[in-house]
Design a protein around this motif. Structure first.
Motif, PDB file in Angstrom:
ATOM      1  N   VAL A  10      32.542 -23.671 -30.361  1.00  0.00           N
ATOM      2  CA  VAL A  10      33.829 -24.073 -30.932  1.00  0.00           C
ATOM      3  C   VAL A  10      34.989 -23.900 -29.961  1.00  0.00           C
ATOM      4  O   VAL A  10      36.069 -24.452 -30.188  1.00  0.00           O
ATOM      5  N   ARG A  11      34.788 -23.135 -28.879  1.00  0.00           N
ATOM      6  CA  ARG A  11      35.892 -22.949 -27.943  1.00  0.00           C
ATOM      7  C   ARG A  11      35.372 -22.587 -26.559  1.00  0.00           C
ATOM      8  O   ARG A  11      34.404 -21.844 -26.421  1.00  0.00           O
ATOM      9  N   TYR A  12      36.030 -23.153 -25.547  1.00  0.00           N
ATOM     10  CA  TYR A  12      35.836 -22.758 -24.153  1.00  0.00           C
ATOM     11  C   TYR A  12      37.167 -22.225 -23.629  1.00  0.00           C
ATOM     12  O   TYR A  12      38.234 -22.729 -23.986  1.00  0.00           O
ATOM     13  N   ARG A  13      37.092 -21.205 -22.783  1.00  0.00           N
ATOM     14  CA  ARG A  13      38.274 -20.706 -22.086  1.00  0.00           C
ATOM     15  C   ARG A  13      37.966 -20.685 -20.593  1.00  0.00           C
ATOM     16  O   ARG A  13      36.865 -20.313 -20.185  1.00  0.00           O
ATOM     17  N   TRP A  14      38.960 -21.065 -19.797  1.00  0.00           N
ATOM     18  CA  TRP A  14      38.741 -21.303 -18.375  1.00  0.00           C
ATOM     19  C   TRP A  14      39.633 -20.408 -17.531  1.00  0.00           C
ATOM     20  O   TRP A  14      40.846 -20.350 -17.725  1.00  0.00           O
ATOM     21  N   ASP A  15      39.013 -19.710 -16.591  1.00  0.00           N
ATOM     22  CA  ASP A  15      39.721 -18.975 -15.548  1.00  0.00           C
ATOM     23  C   ASP A  15      39.437 -19.711 -14.248  1.00  0.00           C
ATOM     24  O   ASP A  15      38.296 -19.747 -13.778  1.00  0.00           O
ATOM     25  N   PHE A  16      40.469 -20.306 -13.659  1.00  0.00           N
ATOM     26  CA  PHE A  16      40.274 -21.180 -12.502  1.00  0.00           C
ATOM     27  C   PHE A  16      40.190 -20.421 -11.182  1.00  0.00           C
ATOM     28  O   PHE A  16      40.086 -21.031 -10.118  1.00  0.00           O
ATOM     29  N   LYS A  48      44.717 -28.824 -11.675  1.00  0.00           N
ATOM     30  CA  LYS A  48      45.227 -29.109 -10.339  1.00  0.00           C
ATOM     31  C   LYS A  48      45.413 -27.795  -9.588  1.00  0.00           C
ATOM     32  O   LYS A  48      46.182 -26.925 -10.012  1.00  0.00           O
ATOM     33  N   TYR A  49      44.687 -27.649  -8.484  1.00  0.00           N
ATOM     34  CA  TYR A  49      44.827 -26.467  -7.643  1.00  0.00           C
ATOM     35  C   TYR A  49      46.022 -26.644  -6.706  1.00  0.00           C
ATOM     36  O   TYR A  49      46.323 -27.758  -6.256  1.00  0.00           O
ATOM     37  N   LYS A  50      46.677 -25.545  -6.405  1.00  0.00           N
ATOM     38  CA  LYS A  50      47.844 -25.592  -5.528  1.00  0.00           C
ATOM     39  C   LYS A  50      47.444 -25.606  -4.059  1.00  0.00           C
ATOM     40  O   LYS A  50      48.187 -26.122  -3.215  1.00  0.00           O
ATOM     41  N   ARG A  51      46.281 -25.018  -3.759  1.00  0.00           N
ATOM     42  CA  ARG A  51      45.874 -24.886  -2.361  1.00  0.00           C
ATOM     43  C   ARG A  51      44.395 -25.248  -2.214  1.00  0.00           C
ATOM     44  O   ARG A  51      43.612 -25.099  -3.142  1.00  0.00           O
ATOM     45  N   TRP A  52      44.040 -25.694  -1.016  1.00  0.00           N
ATOM     46  CA  TRP A  52      42.630 -25.859  -0.684  1.00  0.00           C
ATOM     47  C   TRP A  52      42.008 -24.471  -0.583  1.00  0.00           C
ATOM     48  O   TRP A  52      42.668 -23.503  -0.233  1.00  0.00           O
ATOM     49  N   GLY A  53      40.720 -24.382  -0.866  1.00  0.00           N
ATOM     50  CA  GLY A  53      40.079 -23.082  -0.721  1.00  0.00           C
ATOM     51  C   GLY A  53      38.855 -22.941  -1.606  1.00  0.00           C
ATOM     52  O   GLY A  53      38.410 -23.887  -2.269  1.00  0.00           O
ATOM     53  N   THR A  54      38.293 -21.739  -1.595  1.00  0.00           N
ATOM     54  CA  THR A  54      37.117 -21.405  -2.397  1.00  0.00           C
ATOM     55  C   THR A  54      37.565 -20.536  -3.568  1.00  0.00           C
ATOM     56  O   THR A  54      38.320 -19.571  -3.379  1.00  0.00           O
ATOM     57  N   TYR A  55      37.073 -20.862  -4.752  1.00  0.00           N
ATOM     58  CA  TYR A  55      37.528 -20.177  -5.962  1.00  0.00           C
ATOM     59  C   TYR A  55      36.334 -19.722  -6.804  1.00  0.00           C
ATOM     60  O   TYR A  55      35.317 -20.417  -6.883  1.00  0.00           O
ATOM     61  N   GLU A  56      36.499 -18.554  -7.403  1.00  0.00           N
ATOM     62  CA  GLU A  56      35.509 -18.026  -8.347  1.00  0.00           C
ATOM     63  C   GLU A  56      35.966 -18.401  -9.754  1.00  0.00           C
ATOM     64  O   GLU A  56      36.940 -17.851 -10.280  1.00  0.00           O
ATOM     65  N   VAL A  57      35.277 -19.368 -10.345  1.00  0.00           N
ATOM     66  CA  VAL A  57      35.631 -19.867 -11.675  1.00  0.00           C
ATOM     67  C   VAL A  57      34.826 -19.115 -12.728  1.00  0.00           C
ATOM     68  O   VAL A  57      33.632 -18.845 -12.537  1.00  0.00           O
ATOM     69  N   ARG A  58      35.485 -18.782 -13.829  1.00  0.00           N
ATOM     70  CA  ARG A  58      34.794 -18.159 -14.960  1.00  0.00           C
ATOM     71  C   ARG A  58      35.040 -18.997 -16.213  1.00  0.00           C
ATOM     72  O   ARG A  58      36.143 -19.498 -16.425  1.00  0.00           O
ATOM     73  N   THR A  87      30.121 -17.300 -17.998  1.00  0.00           N
ATOM     74  CA  THR A  87      29.395 -17.692 -16.797  1.00  0.00           C
ATOM     75  C   THR A  87      30.359 -17.742 -15.620  1.00  0.00           C
ATOM     76  O   THR A  87      31.577 -17.886 -15.803  1.00  0.00           O
ATOM     77  N   HIS A  88      29.809 -17.605 -14.411  1.00  0.00           N
ATOM     78  CA  HIS A  88      30.592 -17.628 -13.170  1.00  0.00           C
ATOM     79  C   HIS A  88      30.099 -18.771 -12.287  1.00  0.00           C
ATOM     80  O   HIS A  88      28.919 -19.127 -12.314  1.00  0.00           O
ATOM     81  N   ALA A  89      30.988 -19.307 -11.484  1.00  0.00           N
ATOM     82  CA  ALA A  89      30.598 -20.304 -10.483  1.00  0.00           C
ATOM     83  C   ALA A  89      31.591 -20.255  -9.331  1.00  0.00           C
ATOM     84  O   ALA A  89      32.794 -20.044  -9.539  1.00  0.00           O
ATOM     85  N   THR A  90      31.089 -20.440  -8.128  1.00  0.00           N
ATOM     86  CA  THR A  90      31.947 -20.531  -6.945  1.00  0.00           C
ATOM     87  C   THR A  90      32.094 -22.003  -6.582  1.00  0.00           C
ATOM     88  O   THR A  90      31.095 -22.706  -6.398  1.00  0.00           O
ATOM     89  N   ILE A  91      33.332 -22.469  -6.516  1.00  0.00           N
ATOM     90  CA  ILE A  91      33.572 -23.876  -6.182  1.00  0.00           C
ATOM     91  C   ILE A  91      34.462 -23.947  -4.945  1.00  0.00           C
ATOM     92  O   ILE A  91      35.211 -23.015  -4.636  1.00  0.00           O
ATOM     93  N   GLU A  92      34.375 -25.064  -4.250  1.00  0.00           N
ATOM     94  CA  GLU A  92      35.186 -25.263  -3.051  1.00  0.00           C
ATOM     95  C   GLU A  92      36.066 -26.492  -3.242  1.00  0.00           C
ATOM     96  O   GLU A  92      35.574 -27.582  -3.562  1.00  0.00           O
ATOM     97  N   ILE A  93      37.355 -26.295  -3.097  1.00  0.00           N
ATOM     98  CA  ILE A  93      38.319 -27.392  -3.147  1.00  0.00           C
ATOM     99  C   ILE A  93      38.754 -27.642  -1.705  1.00  0.00           C
ATOM    100  O   ILE A  93      39.484 -26.842  -1.109  1.00  0.00           O
ATOM    101  N   LYS A  94      38.257 -28.726  -1.132  1.00  0.00           N
ATOM    102  CA  LYS A  94      38.516 -28.932   0.294  1.00  0.00           C
ATOM    103  C   LYS A  94      38.953 -30.367   0.572  1.00  0.00           C
ATOM    104  O   LYS A  94      38.639 -31.300  -0.177  1.00  0.00           O
ATOM    105  N   HIS A  95      39.679 -30.481   1.667  1.00  0.00           N
ATOM    106  CA  HIS A  95      40.165 -31.782   2.121  1.00  0.00           C
ATOM    107  C   HIS A  95      39.264 -32.270   3.242  1.00  0.00           C
ATOM    108  O   HIS A  95      39.096 -31.596   4.265  1.00  0.00           O
ATOM    109  N   ASN A  96      38.646 -33.422   3.041  1.00  0.00           N
ATOM    110  CA  ASN A  96      37.742 -33.983   4.045  1.00  0.00           C
ATOM    111  C   ASN A  96      38.528 -34.918   4.961  1.00  0.00           C
ATOM    112  O   ASN A  96      39.014 -35.967   4.532  1.00  0.00           O
ATOM    113  N   HIS A  97      38.668 -34.540   6.203  1.00  0.00           N
ATOM    114  CA  HIS A  97      39.451 -35.347   7.152  1.00  0.00           C
ATOM    115  C   HIS A  97      38.650 -36.567   7.597  1.00  0.00           C
ATOM    116  O   HIS A  97      37.442 -36.536   7.703  1.00  0.00           O
TER     117      HIS A  97
END
Length: 440
Positions: A383-389, A407-417, A430-440
């Motif tokens: 019935v509900r999800y809560r997100w820690d970015f 929308k992330y403010k900066r490029w980088g690696t984040y631990e999402v919960r 649950t936990h997950a590591t995601i990467e927000i990166k700019h591909n040149h």
């Protein structure tokens, strides 16, 4: 991992070794190939250590030590290691414990509970506690849950449980067991505490500590139970109980027990973990009391640590007294819903990340869509999800679906919960590591 921090204001080198104290064939303390660590002046060092049970290990408790020996002075530091091996062989879904005192002249209601479990397709092992005793601590792990029913039994003197049995059950609960107690007079029937006379907070540790309840009244109603008797709350909403005499129930519910959450004190901290399941309709018990409670500790984004691993349900009435034929909730319906609440677990699929604009997928984007999936083992809807970015903010976003835009403010690696809550009120993370990166 073992973390070492220098407080001596000098460089040091330590040799790491492991010692097993008894039961050596059952477990191992695994060290890395390089068994020395160098700790710089004022600095830190880490060495990974793994403790694991060996295949075919005998159930039991084992201990050992990890020793750090200073290469210069010979000084040793001893770090204790403790491991409990529990059996994984399933015996049945439920251990049905009969403590209705029928060996002492009280009526035998075992067929009511056996019939309910059989009708629900729940496998069970029957245990007459008076004659059979309680299974060993390790044998208890062969069951997903234990049900104790007490019928008309109203005294610890006619209970088949001993104090050591209650302690064994408590130890199993501390290791993640699930317990459902059901029966009028359970406070008196389980009252193994002979040294403290307070009827409200001086009962057994099982009653106050593990069920989390305070005794309010031994007879919720003046005389026989009325029709209807109780209404469902929270996960039991929509259910109504009829425990009145004169129909197909046992007609024995003359002392339905009312309780309230155990107040927080030095011994028990229960109130914030309690969920009322059924509340009496009318009666003389104090306002705010109920005739059934559930107790559960579930993780949240604010506090992932669970206060305890067990889950329990207490009912101050007997299922044998519930009428099936008067148009209210049946014994099977109450049993099914209770077992679902008791055994429910939430599991997750992987967390995926995608750009909100597919046209920017090749270059990367700070605007992403996070998705996951959660499922309840009991079939309860999420019935509900809560997100820690992972941006070190305590402002979490809630959704009713398994995807969210961010929308992330900066490029980088984040631990999402991600926290999920199902319709029964249980939560998981649950936990997950995601990467927000700019591909040149």
């Amino acid at each position: 991992n073992i973390h070492a921090k220098d407080v001596s204001h000098s460089d040091s080198t330590w040799t790491v070794s492991a010692v097993k104290i008894g039961g050596g064939a059952n477990f191992d303390i695994v060290l890395p190939a390089v068994t020395t660590i160098s700790v710089p002046n004022g600095g830190e060092a880490t060495i990974p250590v793994q403790v694991k049970a060996n295949i075919g290990a005998t159930p039991g408790s084992y201990e050992g030590e990890v020793r750090l020996t200073n290469s210069t002075t010979g000084v040793q530091l001893h770090l204790p290691v403790w491991l409990r091996v529990i059996p994984t062989t399933a015996q049945a879904d439920v251990l049905l414990i009969d403590d209705d005192g029928s060996d002492s002249g009280f009526p035998d209601y075992s067929s009511t509970y056996a019939s309910m479990l059989t009708s629900l397709g729940v496998t069970f092992a029957y245990d007459d506690i008076w004659n059979d005793g309680l299974p060993s601590f390790y044998d208890l792990f062969g069951y997903k849950a234990a049900i104790i029913f007490t019928g008309n039994n109203d005294s610890f003197n006619t209970s088949g449980f001993s104090v050591s049995d209650q302690d064994r059950l408590a130890e199993w609960l501390d290791s993640g067991g699930r317990l459902w107690t059901i029966g009028q007079n359970f406070a008196e029937e389980s009252d193994s505490n002979g040294s403290y006379s307070s009827p409200s907070i001086g009962r057994s540790r099982l009653y106050h500590g593990y069920l989390g309840i305070k005794y309010v009244a031994g007879s919720t109603f003046a005389g026989a139970a009325p029709k209807p008797t109780g209404t469902g709350l929270g996960p039991m909403a929509g259910m109504t109980l009829d425990l009145s005499p004169g129909a197909d129930g046992a007609g024995n519910q003359n002392s339905i027990e009312a309780s309230s959450p155990m107040p927080d004190n030095d011994t028990y901290q229960a109130a914030h973990t309690m969920t009322p399941l059924f509340r009496q309709i009318g009666g003389t018990a104090a306002a705010g009391s109920s005739i059934s409670f559930g107790r559960s500790s579930d993780p949240s984004l604010e506090e992932e640590r669970m206060e305890y691993r067990y889950r329990s349900v207490s009912m101050g009435f007997g299922l044998e007294g519930l009428n099936n034929t008067t148009g209210f909730s049946t014994r099977n319906q109450v049993g099914e819903k209770t077992l679902k609440w008791l055994l429910d677990r939430i599991s997750f699929g992987p967390v995926s990340v995608a750009t909100q604009d597919p046209k920017k997928a090749a270059k990367g984007s700070k605007k992403v869509r996070l998705s996951t999936s959660a499922i309840s083992s009991s079939g309860a809807p999420i019935v509900r999800y809560r997100w820690d970015f992972g941006e070190k903010s305590e402002h979490y976003q809630s959704t009713t679906t398994s995807s969210v835009n961010h929308k992330y403010k900066r490029w980088g690696t984040y631990e999402v919960r991600v926290e999920a809550t199902d319709a029964l009120g249980h939560r998981s993370i649950t936990h997950a590591t995601i990467e927000i990166k700019h591909n040149h």
